[in-house]
Design a protein around this motif. Structure first.
Motif, PDB file in Angstrom:
ATOM      1  N   GLU A 152       0.824  -1.214   0.000  1.00  0.00           N
ATOM      2  CA  GLU A 152       0.000   0.000   0.000  1.00  0.00           C
ATOM      3  C   GLU A 152       0.859   1.266   0.000  1.00  0.00           C
ATOM      4  O   GLU A 152       0.577   2.225  -0.736  1.00  0.00           O
ATOM      5  CB  GLU A 152      -0.924  -0.008   1.217  1.00  0.00           C
ATOM      6  N   GLU A 153       1.912   1.261   0.796  1.00  0.00           N
ATOM      7  CA  GLU A 153       2.755   2.461   0.912  1.00  0.00           C
ATOM      8  C   GLU A 153       3.674   2.627  -0.298  1.00  0.00           C
ATOM      9  O   GLU A 153       3.866   3.743  -0.794  1.00  0.00           O
ATOM     10  CB  GLU A 153       3.568   2.376   2.204  1.00  0.00           C
ATOM     11  N   ARG A 154       4.245   1.534  -0.778  1.00  0.00           N
ATOM     12  CA  ARG A 154       5.207   1.618  -1.871  1.00  0.00           C
ATOM     13  C   ARG A 154       4.526   1.877  -3.211  1.00  0.00           C
ATOM     14  O   ARG A 154       5.013   2.646  -4.043  1.00  0.00           O
ATOM     15  CB  ARG A 154       6.023   0.318  -1.927  1.00  0.00           C
ATOM     16  N   LEU A 155       3.383   1.217  -3.446  1.00  0.00           N
ATOM     17  CA  LEU A 155       2.741   1.316  -4.745  1.00  0.00           C
ATOM     18  C   LEU A 155       1.625   2.350  -4.781  1.00  0.00           C
ATOM     19  O   LEU A 155       1.315   2.890  -5.844  1.00  0.00           O
ATOM     20  CB  LEU A 155       2.187  -0.046  -5.177  1.00  0.00           C
ATOM     21  N   GLY A 156       0.982   2.590  -3.643  1.00  0.00           N
ATOM     22  CA  GLY A 156      -0.086   3.575  -3.624  1.00  0.00           C
ATOM     23  C   GLY A 156      -1.460   3.012  -3.906  1.00  0.00           C
ATOM     24  O   GLY A 156      -2.361   3.765  -4.299  1.00  0.00           O
ATOM     25  N   CYS A 157      -1.657   1.712  -3.706  1.00  0.00           N
ATOM     26  CA  CYS A 157      -3.008   1.156  -3.855  1.00  0.00           C
ATOM     27  C   CYS A 157      -3.804   1.441  -2.584  1.00  0.00           C
ATOM     28  O   CYS A 157      -3.233   1.635  -1.509  1.00  0.00           O
ATOM     29  CB  CYS A 157      -2.966  -0.339  -4.148  1.00  0.00           C
TER      30      CYS A 157
END
Length: 390
Positions: A46-51
């Motif tokens: 969630e944090e790295r990709l932004g989903c």
């Protein structure tokens, strides 16, 4: 059988995989699903990709099945997808009574041809499933424009595309949902495993229920209900926290892994470019506004016979290179459950001529050079025969 000097794939350890597994068992005392490492992996995604929400699953197939349920697919509903993909892309929707509608792929990227999607839409169409083949992003702007205009869901099959980017966005964060794989053949691995990305907030609560066998167990553990019960359909889609522990160690080293694979990819591209310039093979293609994760490297030969001969030649020199998908539209189940929109000439040609070359984290530049030299040697023999024949 004698092992290959250079296998097609080799699973690997890059960091604290075994330490974290021991920690999950000995310190955390949690080996079932949704443990500490599962939560760490989901937070990383969630944090790295932004989903919006990432949920680990026991496979990408499981994530696709969850996406099909969340899409509300009913018997007779149609789902547009490429035929050049793995069976799970279609099977997940067939299990809900859906009808896969197969369209052709682009001759350069081998992704779904976005210009053919609109012609495949009918009153029964409910979703589009773009597959980011080899980690190369599809033309998502065009696909999303069609989907929004026709009020269709977009479910990204990003099994091969973790950390690939389309413009400034990671694959899996553009459609309403996306499905990823951590199978041992992928870049970031846990042996088996996958993830479902939910980018539409309205789908998150039901996704948690479906993943927990149709119960509201997640709410119970958050203290939102005093007991949990069966509230919807679902299944057991949680991976063991042991697998998540292995996966989290890989995630910690994701940049290093991707950089190494891209290095191998670039070495192949540089070494084989002369063969492509002479017209013997076609090399992979990435659009200028895209960034690939170096998932796999393939060449496309001029004929099925030539590919067959090349596979045999490489095997004789200790190299395992393999072909890829049999097109779903030509398979027995594909013919029974799906339908075709338009001629799929590119799909058919690619399936007969594409050859995947070895690419794995522990592969050395010397290994790549050896593979390149053997391919050049093969086409030197082909050239000699064609010259004599001519």
């Amino acid at each position: 059988m004698k092992p290959f000097k250079i296998p097609f794939n080799r699973p690997f350890i890059v960091g604290k995989e075994l330490f974290y597994i021991a920690q999950a068992v000995i310190e955390n005392r949690h080996t079932a699903g949704d443990g500490t490492f599962t939560k760490k992996c989901q937070a990383w995604l969630e944090e790295r990709l932004g989903c919006r929400k990432a949920l680990l699953t026991n496979s990408c197939t499981a994530a696709l099945e969850m996406a099909a349920i969340l899409s509300g697919i009913q018997p007779g509903d149609e789902i547009i997808m490429p035929s050049f993909t793995f069976v799970s892309t279609a099977n997940a929707f067939v299990l809900r009574g859906g009808i896969p509608v197969f369209v052709d792929i682009c001759p350069d990227t081998l992704n779904i041809n976005e210009s053919l999607i609109e012609a495949a839409i009918t009153s029964k169409t409910r979703a589009i499933v773009p597959v980011h083949y080899a980690g190369v992003p599809c033309q998502m702007d065009a696909i999303m424009e069609i989907a929004q205009r026709k009020q269709l869901l977009v479910i990204e099959d990003a099994a091969q595309a973790l950390l690939s980017r389309y413009q400034d966005r990671h694959m899996g964060t553009i459609g309403q949902m996306a499905c990823l794989s951590f199978h041992e053949t992928k870049n970031i691995i846990s042996g088996e495993g996958g993830a479902l990305f939910i980018n539409d907030p309205s789908l998150i609560e039901r996704a948690e229920i479906i993943r927990e066998k149709g119960t509201n167990r997640s709410k119970f553990f958050r203290g939102q209900v005093d007991k949990y019960t069966w509230v919807d359909i679902g299944s057991s889609y949680l991976p063991s926290d042991i697998l998540a522990a292995f996966l989290y160690a890989q995630m910690e080293n994701a940049d290093q892994i991707i950089a190494k694979r891209n290095l191998i990819y670039d070495l192949y591209m540089e070494g084989l470019r002369p063969m492509a310039e002479k017209g013997y093979i076609q090399l992979p293609f990435i659009l200028n506004d895209c960034c690939s994760n170096g998932h796999l490297f393939y060449i496309i030969t001029r004929s099925l016979e030539e590919r067959t001969d090349l596979i045999k030649f490489l095997q004789e020199h200790g190299i395992l290179a393999v072909f890829h998908y049999v097109p779903l539209h030509s398979s027995p189940a594909g013919q029974f459950y799906g339908r075709v929109c338009g001629p799929l000439e590119v799909t058919q040609r690619v399936s007969e001529c594409l050859l995947r070359l070895p690419l794995y984290y522990e592969m050395t530049p010397e290994n790549v050079q050896y593979v390149v030299e053997r391919i050049i040697q093969f086409y030197g023999i082909v050239w000699s025969k064609e010259t004599v024949g001519g």
